[in-house]
Write a protein that holds these residues in place. Sequence first.
Motif, mmCIF file in Angstrom:
data_model
loop_
_atom_site.group_PDB
_atom_site.id
_atom_site.type_symbol
_atom_site.label_atom_id
_atom_site.label_comp_id
_atom_site.label_asym_id
_atom_site.label_seq_id
_atom_site.Cartn_x
_atom_site.Cartn_y
_atom_site.Cartn_z
ATOM 1 N N CYS A 29 39.723 44.675 37.868
ATOM 2 C CA CYS A 29 39.798 43.288 38.458
ATOM 3 C C CYS A 29 40.875 43.483 39.669
ATOM 4 N N ALA A 30 42.098 43.145 38.957
ATOM 5 C CA ALA A 30 43.234 43.795 39.294
ATOM 6 C C ALA A 30 43.416 44.717 41.085
ATOM 7 N N TYR A 31 42.767 46.074 40.890
ATOM 8 C CA TYR A 31 42.467 47.072 41.651
ATOM 9 C C TYR A 31 41.663 46.532 42.450
ATOM 10 N N ILE A 32 40.743 46.513 42.730
ATOM 11 C CA ILE A 32 39.615 45.390 44.010
ATOM 12 C C ILE A 32 41.121 44.139 44.250
ATOM 13 N N GLN A 33 41.111 43.627 44.068
ATOM 14 C CA GLN A 33 42.447 42.845 44.921
ATOM 15 C C GLN A 33 42.878 43.422 45.206
ATOM 16 N N PHE A 34 43.736 43.731 45.245
ATOM 17 C CA PHE A 34 44.682 45.325 46.308
ATOM 18 C C PHE A 34 44.996 45.473 46.886
ATOM 19 N N GLU A 35 43.162 46.481 46.496
ATOM 20 C CA GLU A 35 42.701 47.599 47.896
ATOM 21 C C GLU A 35 42.116 46.512 49.238
ATOM 22 N N CYS A 36 41.920 45.073 48.639
ATOM 23 C CA CYS A 36 41.500 44.777 49.812
ATOM 24 C C CYS A 36 42.557 43.960 50.567
ATOM 25 N N SER A 37 43.958 43.707 50.062
ATOM 26 C CA SER A 37 44.956 42.921 50.531
ATOM 27 C C SER A 37 45.648 44.521 51.362
ATOM 28 N N GLU A 38 45.120 45.324 50.885
ATOM 29 C CA GLU A 38 46.053 46.252 51.423
ATOM 30 C C GLU A 38 45.038 46.130 53.140
ATOM 31 N N LEU A 39 44.127 45.974 52.829
ATOM 32 C CA LEU A 39 43.567 45.497 54.473
ATOM 33 C C LEU A 39 43.562 44.753 55.386
ATOM 34 N N GLU A 40 43.582 43.067 54.788
ATOM 35 C CA GLU A 40 44.409 41.698 55.218
ATOM 36 C C GLU A 40 45.437 41.051 53.859
ATOM 37 N N ARG A 43 37.533 53.707 44.212
ATOM 38 C CA ARG A 43 35.626 54.394 44.993
ATOM 39 C C ARG A 43 35.815 54.545 46.890
ATOM 40 N N ASP A 44 35.330 55.682 47.026
ATOM 41 C CA ASP A 44 35.344 56.003 49.066
ATOM 42 C C ASP A 44 35.078 54.630 49.031
ATOM 43 N N VAL A 45 33.909 53.642 49.468
ATOM 44 C CA VAL A 45 33.397 53.014 50.149
ATOM 45 C C VAL A 45 33.202 51.838 49.737
ATOM 46 N N MET A 46 34.649 51.526 48.625
ATOM 47 C CA MET A 46 35.155 50.361 48.846
ATOM 48 C C MET A 46 35.398 49.055 49.816
ATOM 49 N N ASN A 47 35.964 49.709 50.948
ATOM 50 C CA ASN A 47 37.148 49.671 51.967
ATOM 51 C C ASN A 47 35.881 48.875 53.073
ATOM 52 N N LYS A 48 34.345 49.640 52.962
ATOM 53 C CA LYS A 48 33.658 48.913 53.668
ATOM 54 C C LYS A 48 33.061 47.847 53.498
ATOM 55 N N TYR A 49 32.738 47.364 52.235
ATOM 56 C CA TYR A 49 32.796 45.803 51.375
ATOM 57 C C TYR A 49 33.754 44.880 51.852
ATOM 58 N N PHE A 50 35.125 45.327 51.429
ATOM 59 C CA PHE A 50 35.971 44.105 51.331
ATOM 60 C C PHE A 50 36.438 44.113 53.221
ATOM 61 N N GLU A 51 36.198 44.747 54.307
ATOM 62 C CA GLU A 51 35.753 45.056 55.546
ATOM 63 C C GLU A 51 34.727 43.374 56.446
ATOM 64 N N LYS A 52 33.103 43.247 55.161
ATOM 65 C CA LYS A 52 32.262 42.168 55.309
ATOM 66 C C LYS A 52 33.571 41.364 54.317
#
Length: 161
Positions: free
Chosen positions: A67-78, A138-147
């Motif tokens: 869960c933390a990884y997901i949140q931190f990866e998303c915060s890297e984009l925005e 996970r390689d394509v997770m950033n596409k989800y974050f952008e959405k």
Amino acid sequence: MVKEVGCIMNTPITRTTKEFIKSMKEWTELKKIDLQLYSLTHTYDEDPKRKLHILVPYDYETFNAICAYIQFECSELETSFSMDQTDIIEVLTKFYDCEECLYQKELLIDEDAKNIDLYINWESHCGSGVQEVKVLKRDVMNKYFEKYIESFYQEHPNWRP
């Protein structure tokens, strides 16, 4: 020097978290167990009693790290965007073999669920190095974050930087 704004850095929880993340960095795969029921909340949710449930094949510490990884990866984009429970659940079901719990309204579900507050989860993983754990990537997770980010700005255009 790492910039760690707003994080609770030197509590017993963060020290233990850092130790667990250090061991995870050596893993070659995520260790699965029988499905566990978790309840996701957020300290700053508009409805503080809102809990969303999910079935997860990981122990408590591993699931916290995911869960933390997901949140931190998303915060890297925005950095101004914060994922809520529904966003996290979608990513978990898509990329981490979790199952959305469809019986959200049942009264007895909370007795069996292990609670994870996404805000506390975020805080306890600040400085833990969770983003360096290769088995979480996970390689394509950033596409989800952008959405999620674009959808948020469509609803709240005045928040767009």
